[in-house]
Design an enzyme around this catalytic site. Structure first.
Site, PDB file in Angstrom:
ATOM      1  N   CYS A  89       3.850 -10.965   6.382  1.00 29.61           N
ATOM      2  CA  CYS A  89       5.031 -10.533   7.107  1.00 29.61           C
ATOM      3  C   CYS A  89       5.479 -11.705   7.962  1.00 29.61           C
ATOM      4  O   CYS A  89       4.794 -12.092   8.911  1.00 29.61           O
ATOM      5  CB  CYS A  89       4.723  -9.317   7.982  1.00 29.61           C
ATOM      6  N   GLU A 131      11.048  -9.460   3.411  1.00 29.74           N
ATOM      7  CA  GLU A 131      10.173 -10.118   2.448  1.00 29.74           C
ATOM      8  C   GLU A 131      11.039 -10.806   1.405  1.00 29.74           C
ATOM      9  O   GLU A 131      12.210 -10.451   1.225  1.00 29.74           O
ATOM     10  CB  GLU A 131       9.208  -9.115   1.814  1.00 29.74           C
TER      11      GLU A 131
END
Length: 254
Positions: A2, A111
């Site tokens: 992340c 992402e």
């Protein structure tokens, strides 16, 4: 992994979700990047019996974990994530896993999926039903040789669920509201007691929205970075990753 996330709820909404007595005012943050300050919630001193006061405490923490034993940060990598499967075994994280577990409020994360021709597609990954979520986090106080101190932190990650596995093979660990107290209780709950919480989010919890590459630049901090675009990739390739631009201008807290 992340590497970027957002926090869009109001201070009142976030305080209510995390059972904080109060939270200072702050604006929505659409593109939170490594080394910037992030909000973390930890367990404080237990309130007296019969008190309606919460024992949870909000901290502003540098996103980028630095173990207390590190002397020179120039020789140490920027650790924004910790693998939940091995954190208790790693010298960098094992003390924090035992004594300094935290919650990181978020509205979702970003992402990147990359194809064989090196093109990339960014995604805004958010709960299908909206609202605030809480990442599992670790925090660590750190002091330099001159005695200047700051709190630092990392997001715990796990294997991706079916919603985002075609984009990336990792995702943040999400702690459900019913498990907040157990996760934050570092006095009676050892890492082995909370290991069941370190799992992927349930299927269909998230939706992945293709967005433009505006999110790659830390200078882009407006809501337009979350606007849906047409996907520019035809075939997913799980094994390849595309990192966003590393921040070179940051918020001035640290």
């Amino acid at each position: 992994m992340c590497g970027r996330f957002s926090l869009l709820g109001t201070p009142e909404e976030i305080a209510a979700y995390l059972a904080l007595m109060e939270l200072e005012d702050f604006p929505p943050r659409f593109n939170i990047a490594p080394t910037q300050p992030i909000l973390m919630v930890i367990s404080g001193e237990t309130p007296p019996p019969g008190s309606n006061r919460s024992d949870r405490k909000a901290l502003l923490v540098r996103w980028g974990f630095i173990p207390g034993w590190v002397k020179n940060t120039a020789d140490y990598p920027l650790m924004i994530n910790a693998r939940s499967e091995t954190a208790i075994e790693k010298a960098s994280f094992k003390t924090a896993m035992r004594h300094r577990r935290a919650l990181i409020p978020a509205s979702g994360f970003y992402e990147w999926r990359r194809s064989g021709d090196k093109k990339s597609q960014a995604y805004w990954i958010r709960p299908r039903n909206g609202g605030i979520i809480a990442f599992a986090g670790l925090y660590e106080p750190w002091a330099n040789a001159e005695g200047s101190e700051m709190d630092t932190g990392a997001i715990l990650t796990t294997r991706a669920n079916d919603d985002i596995r075609h984009i990336h093979d990792r995702m943040p660990v999400i702690i459900e509201q019913k498990d907040f107290a157990r996760w934050l209780d570092c006095k009676t709950q050892e890492p082995r007691h909370v290991s069941d919480l370190l799992k992927p989010a349930q299927a269909d919890f998230f939706e992945a929205i293709p967005v433009s590459d505006k999110v790659n630049k830390v200078a882009n901090t407006g809501p337009d970075i979350q606007e849906r675009v047409l996907e520019n990739l035809s075939e997913p390739k799980k094994s390849a990753r595309n990192k966003p631009e590393e921040p070179d201008t940051q918020m001035k807290l640290f």
